[in-house]
Scaffold this active site. Sequence first.
Site, PDB file in Angstrom:
ATOM      1  N   ASP A  29       0.870  -1.175   0.000  1.00 31.04           N
ATOM      2  CA  ASP A  29       0.000   0.000   0.000  1.00 31.04           C
ATOM      3  C   ASP A  29       0.911   1.231   0.000  1.00 31.04           C
ATOM      4  O   ASP A  29       1.868   1.291   0.776  1.00 31.04           O
ATOM      5  CB  ASP A  29      -0.878  -0.026   1.259  1.00 31.04           C
ATOM      6  CG  ASP A  29      -2.003   0.979   1.216  1.00 31.04           C
ATOM      7  OD1 ASP A  29      -1.747   2.159   0.889  1.00 31.04           O
ATOM      8  OD2 ASP A  29      -3.136   0.603   1.541  1.00 31.04           O
ATOM      9  N   ILE A  30       0.633   2.218  -0.858  1.00 35.72           N
ATOM     10  CA  ILE A  30       1.471   3.412  -0.895  1.00 35.72           C
ATOM     11  C   ILE A  30       1.109   4.416   0.208  1.00 35.72           C
ATOM     12  O   ILE A  30       1.835   5.375   0.423  1.00 35.72           O
ATOM     13  CB  ILE A  30       1.464   4.106  -2.276  1.00 35.72           C
ATOM     14  CG1 ILE A  30       0.064   4.553  -2.659  1.00 35.72           C
ATOM     15  CG2 ILE A  30       2.098   3.214  -3.327  1.00 35.72           C
ATOM     16  CD1 ILE A  30       0.030   5.494  -3.849  1.00 35.72           C
ATOM     17  N   GLU A  88     -12.903   2.371  -0.940  1.00 33.27           N
ATOM     18  CA  GLU A  88     -11.940   3.339  -1.459  1.00 33.27           C
ATOM     19  C   GLU A  88     -11.537   3.104  -2.913  1.00 33.27           C
ATOM     20  O   GLU A  88     -11.210   4.055  -3.612  1.00 33.27           O
ATOM     21  CB  GLU A  88     -10.713   3.426  -0.542  1.00 33.27           C
ATOM     22  CG  GLU A  88      -9.943   2.135  -0.359  1.00 33.27           C
ATOM     23  CD  GLU A  88     -10.484   1.142   0.664  1.00 33.27           C
ATOM     24  OE1 GLU A  88      -9.694   0.304   1.100  1.00 33.27           O
ATOM     25  OE2 GLU A  88     -11.677   1.143   1.004  1.00 33.27           O
ATOM     26  N   HIS A  93     -10.196  -5.949  -2.780  1.00 35.41           N
ATOM     27  CA  HIS A  93      -8.842  -6.056  -2.245  1.00 35.41           C
ATOM     28  C   HIS A  93      -8.889  -6.358  -0.753  1.00 35.41           C
ATOM     29  O   HIS A  93      -9.808  -5.964  -0.047  1.00 35.41           O
ATOM     30  CB  HIS A  93      -8.015  -4.805  -2.519  1.00 35.41           C
ATOM     31  CG  HIS A  93      -8.598  -3.530  -2.014  1.00 35.41           C
ATOM     32  ND1 HIS A  93      -9.704  -2.930  -2.594  1.00 35.41           N
ATOM     33  CD2 HIS A  93      -8.230  -2.727  -0.997  1.00 35.41           C
ATOM     34  CE1 HIS A  93      -9.981  -1.812  -1.948  1.00 35.41           C
ATOM     35  NE2 HIS A  93      -9.102  -1.669  -0.968  1.00 35.41           N
ATOM     36  N   HIS A  95      -6.655  -6.079   2.733  1.00 33.78           N
ATOM     37  CA  HIS A  95      -5.532  -5.437   3.406  1.00 33.78           C
ATOM     38  C   HIS A  95      -4.906  -6.439   4.371  1.00 33.78           C
ATOM     39  O   HIS A  95      -5.618  -7.027   5.197  1.00 33.78           O
ATOM     40  CB  HIS A  95      -6.006  -4.242   4.248  1.00 33.78           C
ATOM     41  CG  HIS A  95      -6.578  -3.110   3.468  1.00 33.78           C
ATOM     42  ND1 HIS A  95      -5.839  -2.011   3.117  1.00 33.78           N
ATOM     43  CD2 HIS A  95      -7.831  -2.904   2.995  1.00 33.78           C
ATOM     44  CE1 HIS A  95      -6.617  -1.160   2.457  1.00 33.78           C
ATOM     45  NE2 HIS A  95      -7.828  -1.685   2.368  1.00 33.78           N
TER      46      HIS A  95
END
Length: 130
Positions: A29-30, A88, A93, A95
């Site tokens: 994750d950026i 988002e 996805h 996490h």
Amino acid sequence: MASIFTRIIQGEIPAHKVYEDDQYLAFLDISPLTEGHTLVVPKKEVDYIFDLDDATLTGLMLVAKKLAPAIQKACPCLRIGVSVIGLEVPHTHVHLIPMQSMRDMNFSNPKLQFSPDELAATASRIRANV
């Protein structure tokens, strides 16, 4: 229009990849909550996790299970937390978040900033443990 994750999958946007096979991709994750915060996505673009077919959902969770110990070795922590929010980015996805306490899973916490070199080093450590 393709999601940002589809664009990453297609190589249009760079990412610090930690795992890839023909159906799934995992990358850092950026805007992470903790060092090693990883996103696992199916390559098939489906917005809502519960709209995935059973085989894709099962495979997604098996990839997450495979990556969790690698992330934990690369980024020592008490546990790897798992979260699926899905608001988002319109692409399913998961996490995977290294955590020392439940506070580390709070998405309202300030996001951390790592340099590209730091992200590359973290991704390399995770890949070495897969």
